[in-house]
Design an enzyme around this catalytic site. Structure first.
Site, PDB file in Angstrom:
ATOM      1  N   VAL A 122       2.631  -0.345   0.388  1.00 16.71           N
ATOM      2  CA  VAL A 122       2.457   0.699   1.392  1.00 16.71           C
ATOM      3  C   VAL A 122       1.392   1.640   0.856  1.00 16.71           C
ATOM      4  CG1 VAL A 122       3.562   2.631   2.590  1.00 16.71           C
ATOM      5  CG2 VAL A 122       4.835   0.500   2.223  1.00 16.71           C
ATOM      6  N   GLY A 167       7.055   7.285   0.803  1.00 20.77           N
ATOM      7  CA  GLY A 167       8.050   8.320   1.037  1.00 20.77           C
ATOM      8  C   GLY A 167       8.391   8.492   2.507  1.00 20.77           C
ATOM      9  N   GLY A 212       9.539   6.008   4.407  1.00 22.60           N
ATOM     10  CA  GLY A 212      10.559   5.038   4.793  1.00 22.60           C
ATOM     11  C   GLY A 212      10.020   3.664   5.133  1.00 22.60           C
ATOM     12  N   ASN A 254       5.838   0.251 -13.712  1.00 23.44           N
ATOM     13  CA  ASN A 254       5.855   0.817 -12.366  1.00 23.44           C
ATOM     14  C   ASN A 254       7.192   1.519 -12.091  1.00 23.44           C
ATOM     15  OD1 ASN A 254       5.505   1.446  -9.684  1.00 23.44           O
ATOM     16  ND2 ASN A 254       4.696  -0.561  -9.121  1.00 23.44           N
ATOM     17  N   TYR A 310      13.584   0.549  -5.956  1.00 31.18           N
ATOM     18  CA  TYR A 310      14.343  -0.686  -5.778  1.00 31.18           C
ATOM     19  C   TYR A 310      15.793  -0.521  -6.220  1.00 31.18           C
ATOM     20  CZ  TYR A 310       9.711  -2.813  -5.218  1.00 31.18           C
ATOM     21  OH  TYR A 310       8.452  -3.129  -4.795  1.00 31.18           O
TER      22      TYR A 310
END
Length: 156
Positions: free
Chosen positions: A85, A91, A93, A122, A129
């Protein structure tokens, strides 16, 4: 909006893949072209699938995935090759929405695993996750063979 990738999205997704490679400090390794991705996603019997996140008509994220198989579970699963993204959209969603769609694919198809790799450094992604319930598989080591080693073994 999360939806299946369309052929008209290919150039945007390729651009995002190259952005991901740069983020992962591996831009020099990324060779993906529009033609390669189009052929992989839209072949007669594709082995690669994808979803995109779209905001105001612009593709700002994607998930590219393929099927794997668990001999222990006896079912297919989804291997998430890449999830990305754009930084300015993180952030919002969209990453969660992309993963939710893949989890939905698994549930609807009777698949028992959704798996992916994440770089050790990362930390933002690892935290994200874990917040979704994903568990790191620390006892496993990833192996890869490419280029000269792959050619040598394949020709032996």
């Amino acid at each position: 909006m999360i939806r299946r990738v369309a052929e008209s999205d290919v150039a945007a997704v390729v651009k995002l893949v190259h952005e991901l490679a740069e983020y992962e400090r591996s831009a020099h390794e990324c060779r993906l072209t529009d033609e390669q991705l189009r052929a992989a996603l839209f072949a007669e019997h594709p082995a690669l699938f994808g979803h995109v996140a779209e905001v105001d008509g612009e593709v700002v994220g994607f998930a590219l995935w393929f099927l794997n198989f668990s001999t222990w579970r006896g079912t297919h699963g989804i291997y998430l090759e890449d999830l990305y993204v754009r930084p300015e959209m993180r952030g919002s969603g969209l990453g969660k929405a992309l993963l939710t769609e893949l989890a939905r694919e698994c549930v609807e198809r009777g698949y028992h695993r959704l798996e992916w790799w994440v770089l050790d450094w990362n930390e933002p992604s690892i935290g994200f996750y874990k917040s979704l319930g994903a568990v790191p598989m620390d006892e496993w080591t990833v192996f890869r063979m490419t280029d000269d080693a792959l050619a040598a073994l394949g020709q032996s």
